[in-house]
Design an enzyme around this catalytic site. Structure first.
Site, PDB file in Angstrom:
ATOM      1  N   GLU A 143     -47.245 -11.968   2.810  1.00 10.64           N
ATOM      2  CA  GLU A 143     -47.292 -13.349   3.275  1.00 10.64           C
ATOM      3  C   GLU A 143     -45.870 -13.873   3.353  1.00 10.64           C
ATOM      4  O   GLU A 143     -45.033 -13.577   2.502  1.00 10.64           O
ATOM      5  CB  GLU A 143     -48.118 -14.200   2.306  1.00 10.64           C
ATOM      6  CG  GLU A 143     -49.569 -13.806   2.352  1.00 10.64           C
ATOM      7  CD  GLU A 143     -50.465 -14.758   1.593  1.00 10.64           C
ATOM      8  OE1 GLU A 143     -50.058 -15.904   1.345  1.00 10.64           O
ATOM      9  OE2 GLU A 143     -51.588 -14.349   1.271  1.00 10.64           O
TER      10      GLU A 143
ATOM     11  N   CYS B 259     -53.597 -10.508  -3.247  1.00  8.37           N
ATOM     12  CA  CYS B 259     -53.677  -9.048  -3.125  1.00  8.37           C
ATOM     13  C   CYS B 259     -53.500  -8.312  -4.453  1.00  8.37           C
ATOM     14  O   CYS B 259     -54.429  -7.665  -4.926  1.00  8.37           O
ATOM     15  CB  CYS B 259     -52.633  -8.567  -2.129  1.00  8.37           C
ATOM     16  SG  CYS B 259     -52.816  -9.370  -0.535  1.00  8.37           S
TER      17      CYS B 259
HETATM   18  C1  UGA Z   1     -48.546  -7.698  -1.016  1.00  7.88           C
HETATM   19  C2  UGA Z   1     -47.778  -6.435  -0.558  1.00  7.88           C
HETATM   20  O1  UGA Z   1     -46.373  -6.632  -0.765  1.00  7.88           O
HETATM   21  C3  UGA Z   1     -48.031  -6.142   0.921  1.00  7.88           C
HETATM   22  O2  UGA Z   1     -47.402  -4.919   1.275  1.00  7.88           O
HETATM   23  C4  UGA Z   1     -49.538  -6.007   1.124  1.00  7.88           C
HETATM   24  O3  UGA Z   1     -49.866  -5.775   2.479  1.00  7.88           O
HETATM   25  C5  UGA Z   1     -50.238  -7.276   0.673  1.00  7.88           C
HETATM   26  O4  UGA Z   1     -49.935  -7.514  -0.716  1.00  7.88           O
HETATM   27  C6  UGA Z   1     -51.725  -7.085   0.852  1.00  7.88           C
HETATM   28  O5  UGA Z   1     -52.288  -6.171   0.255  1.00  7.88           O
HETATM   29  O6  UGA Z   1     -52.335  -7.770   1.688  1.00  7.88           O
HETATM   30  P1  UGA Z   1     -48.124 -10.353  -0.852  1.00  7.88           P
HETATM   31  O7  UGA Z   1     -49.299 -10.488  -1.767  1.00  7.88           O
HETATM   32  O8  UGA Z   1     -48.042 -11.206   0.356  1.00  7.88           O
HETATM   33  O9  UGA Z   1     -48.020  -8.815  -0.313  1.00  7.88           O
HETATM   34  O10 UGA Z   1     -46.848 -10.677  -1.705  1.00  7.88           O
HETATM   35  P2  UGA Z   1     -45.593  -9.900  -2.329  1.00  7.88           P
HETATM   36  O11 UGA Z   1     -44.375 -10.284  -1.602  1.00  7.88           O
HETATM   37  O12 UGA Z   1     -45.886  -8.469  -2.475  1.00  7.88           O
HETATM   38  O13 UGA Z   1     -45.531 -10.597  -3.772  1.00  7.88           O
HETATM   39  C7  UGA Z   1     -46.640 -10.491  -4.681  1.00  7.88           C
HETATM   40  C8  UGA Z   1     -46.307 -11.187  -5.995  1.00  7.88           C
HETATM   41  O14 UGA Z   1     -45.344 -10.445  -6.728  1.00  7.88           O
HETATM   42  C9  UGA Z   1     -45.735 -12.596  -5.851  1.00  7.88           C
HETATM   43  O15 UGA Z   1     -46.334 -13.433  -6.826  1.00  7.88           O
HETATM   44  C10 UGA Z   1     -44.243 -12.424  -6.133  1.00  7.88           C
HETATM   45  O16 UGA Z   1     -43.649 -13.583  -6.671  1.00  7.88           O
HETATM   46  C11 UGA Z   1     -44.282 -11.303  -7.163  1.00  7.88           C
HETATM   47  N1  UGA Z   1     -43.043 -10.491  -7.221  1.00  7.88           N
HETATM   48  C12 UGA Z   1     -42.638  -9.753  -6.149  1.00  7.88           C
HETATM   49  C13 UGA Z   1     -42.307 -10.463  -8.400  1.00  7.88           C
HETATM   50  O17 UGA Z   1     -42.654 -11.122  -9.396  1.00  7.88           O
HETATM   51  N2  UGA Z   1     -41.179  -9.687  -8.440  1.00  7.88           N
HETATM   52  C14 UGA Z   1     -40.766  -8.954  -7.401  1.00  7.88           C
HETATM   53  O18 UGA Z   1     -39.718  -8.264  -7.530  1.00  7.88           O
HETATM   54  C15 UGA Z   1     -41.507  -8.996  -6.212  1.00  7.88           C
END
Ligand code: UGA
Length: 488
Positions: free
Chosen positions: A154, A279
């Site tokens: 997202e 997700c």
């Molecule tokens: C995630 C995956 O990154 C996508 O590849 C996948 O397609 C998607 O799920 C899905 O299955 O539909 P998304 O949920 O949009 O995407 O968000 P991310 O950017 O992955 O972040 C997820 C969570 O992890 C957030 O709360 C973010 O703040 C946290 N995060 C991310 C961390 O705490 N540390 C990080 O280093 C990265």
């Protein structure tokens, strides 16, 4: 190619717009009449960069909307299923929406249509889908089923689609493999990237996108395993952050060092409040349920979830040890969305933290650039005020909490902030600042996995007890800016 997309939620809408962008003729369906009316009028129900532009560019030409699955799939050569797969009470993915769609479209799958599962689903869903279509009257040989998981984040979903690390196609027969290869040809041949006016690449424009062909079950497993692995990376780094905090190391330095190893990589190593969103939380649970069905106890995933939940509690303890008591305190809160660049608050760590603060008797004044309207629908009216910018939230507050990694929260005017806050506390769940930088601005700064930034003249107000750093608002003098000291 003529494509039907069944389900115009996050994945469906972005995929439909991007399929139109790479030259296909798309019809997108949803059973929510209000949403379809909005979309037909060019209004976009979600906050996603480039999506409004793409819909404007293709509406009425490459993309149409409908409420009828049958109408949509009649002329389609490929039908993408992008309906929700929410978690059930046991943690397994609830596939009832997928099944309902399959029974509805069974009678219309004639002439070798390819049915593609794009929602995140457990391994073997393609197999079930095939059986369900046959049970509901589809003729054997009149269709084929394939898996084409999405990897859209997202906030960057459009560029993730158009400039992917890889396109994954899980096909068990030549018809579906060929159809999906043809659909993605504008990206895999690189033709799309050579056109004028395309959505700009997030980095160096690639010559072509990479496609990985597997069987359907492997593709389904790749999707779940990838999300679970990324969640594990985040929990791992959060666990290391807690050790870094205890021994006086700096988690940002630790992660930069770890990430420089090409076998580890620098991505998804940001310590913070833990992962949220629609997700990771559900996919880790669902993947564990898949393992259980296979008779395998995937205990590592229980630990990933435990560390993630604990991370919010640790943050709350940090707030309490900075402010002593919370009842009656007013806290400025920056961020409601589960991460930056989105208005999505599903499983948002920020919302969970705010709810806990309210339970402790604090009042909050919140600012988020995009997620306020969605949060208003779930947070209690009592005790929550909404500000129109970070400074309005900070004015007169006992402390400032940063809960979402929006870029604009990383470039605040610190002097203004210091003057507006009643006490100089900033508690950052996303590590957006350097401790010494905040201390130099006269702020006492708590973050994740790093020492506390303390202005020199306030050093006596901050003490260490066990692995907790404590400070007391009630002892503080009126604001004054002084030199930094860092309590590790
Ligand atoms: C995630 C995956 O990154 C996508 O590849 C996948 O397609 C998607 O799920 C899905 O299955 O539909 P998304 O949920 O949009 O995407 O968000 P991310 O950017 O992955 O972040 C997820 C969570 O992890 C957030 O709360 C973010 O703040 C946290 N995060 C991310 C961390 O705490 N540390 C990080 O280093 C990265």
């Amino acid at each position: 190619m003529r494509i039907a997309v069944i389900g115009s939620g996050y994945v469906g809408l972005v995929s439909a717009a991007c399929f139109a962008e790479i030259g296909h003729d798309v019809i997108a369906v949803d059973n929510d009449a209000a949403k379809i009316t909005m979309l037909e009028h060019g209004e976009v129900p979600i906050h996603e960069q480039y999506l409004p532009e793409l819909l404007k560019r293709h509406l009425g030409r490459g993309i149409r909307f409908s409420m009828s699955n049958t109408e949509a799939i009649q002329d389609a050569e490929a039908v993408f299923i992008t309906v929700g797969t929410p978690p059930s009470a046991t943690g397994e993915a609830d596939l009832s929406f997928v099944e309902a769609v399959s029974s509805e479209i069974a009678s219309a799958v004639e002439g070798g249509k390819v049915i593609v599962e794009k929602s995140t689903v457990p391994v073997r869903t393609c197999e079930w889908l095939r059986k369900s279509l046959l049970l509901n009257g589809a003729r054997p040989g009149s269709f084929s089923v394939a898996s084409n998981p999405e990897f859209l984040r997202e906030g960057t979903a459009v560029t993730d689609f158009l400039y992917p690390d890889r396109i994954l196609v899980g096909a068990d027969d030549e018809i579906s493999a060929g159809t999906l290869q043809a659909i993605y040809d504008p990206l895999t041949s690189g033709k799309y990237y050579q056109q004028p006016g395309v959505v700009p690449a997030p980095g160096v424009p690639p010559a072509r996108a990479r496609i990985i062909m597997t069987n359907a079950k492997s593709a389904e497993l790749i999707k779940h395993a990838s999300n679970a692995f990324l969640a594990m990376k985040i929990s791992f780094v959060n666990a290391v952050a807690n050790i870094a905090e205890c021994v006086g190391a700096d988690i940002s330095q630790v992660c930069a060092g770890m990430g420089a190893d090409s076998r580890i990589g620098p991505g998804f190593l940001n310590a913070g409040l833990g992962y949220g969103g629609s997700c990771f939380p559900k996919d880790v649970q669902a993947f564990q349920a898949v393992a259980k069905h296979c008779g395998y106890e995937f205990g590592l995933l229980s630990e990933v979830m435990r560390i993630n939940a604990e991370q919010r509690q640790r943050f709350l303890r940090k707030v309490r040890s900075a402010l002593w008591t919370l009842r009656g305190k007013r806290l400025a809160v920056l961020g409601l969305a589960f991460k930056g660049d989105t208005d999505d608050i599903r499983e948002s760590p920020a919302v969970e933290v705010i709810e806990a603060l309210l339970q402790d008797g604090a009042k909050v004044c919140v600012y988020d650039p995009a997620a306020t309207a969605r949060a208003q629908a779930v947070l209690p009216a009592n005790g929550v005020e909404y500000a129109s910018d970070p400074y309005e939230a900070a004015a007169g507050s006992d402390a400032l909490l940063i809960l979402t990694e929006w870029k604009e929260f990383a470039t605040l005017d610190l002097e203004q902030l210091r003057n507006l806050l009643k006490y100089p506390f900033v508690i950052d769940g996303r590590n957006l600042y350097e401790p010494h930088q905040m201390a130099e601005a006269g702020l006492i700064y708590f973050s994740i996995g790093r020492g506390v930034g303390v202005p020199k003249n306030m050093a006596s107000l901050v003490s260490r007890r066990g692995d907790e750093i404590q400070a007391y608002t009630s002892l503080l003098d009126p604001p004054s800016v002084a030199q930094a000291a860092t309590v590790a």
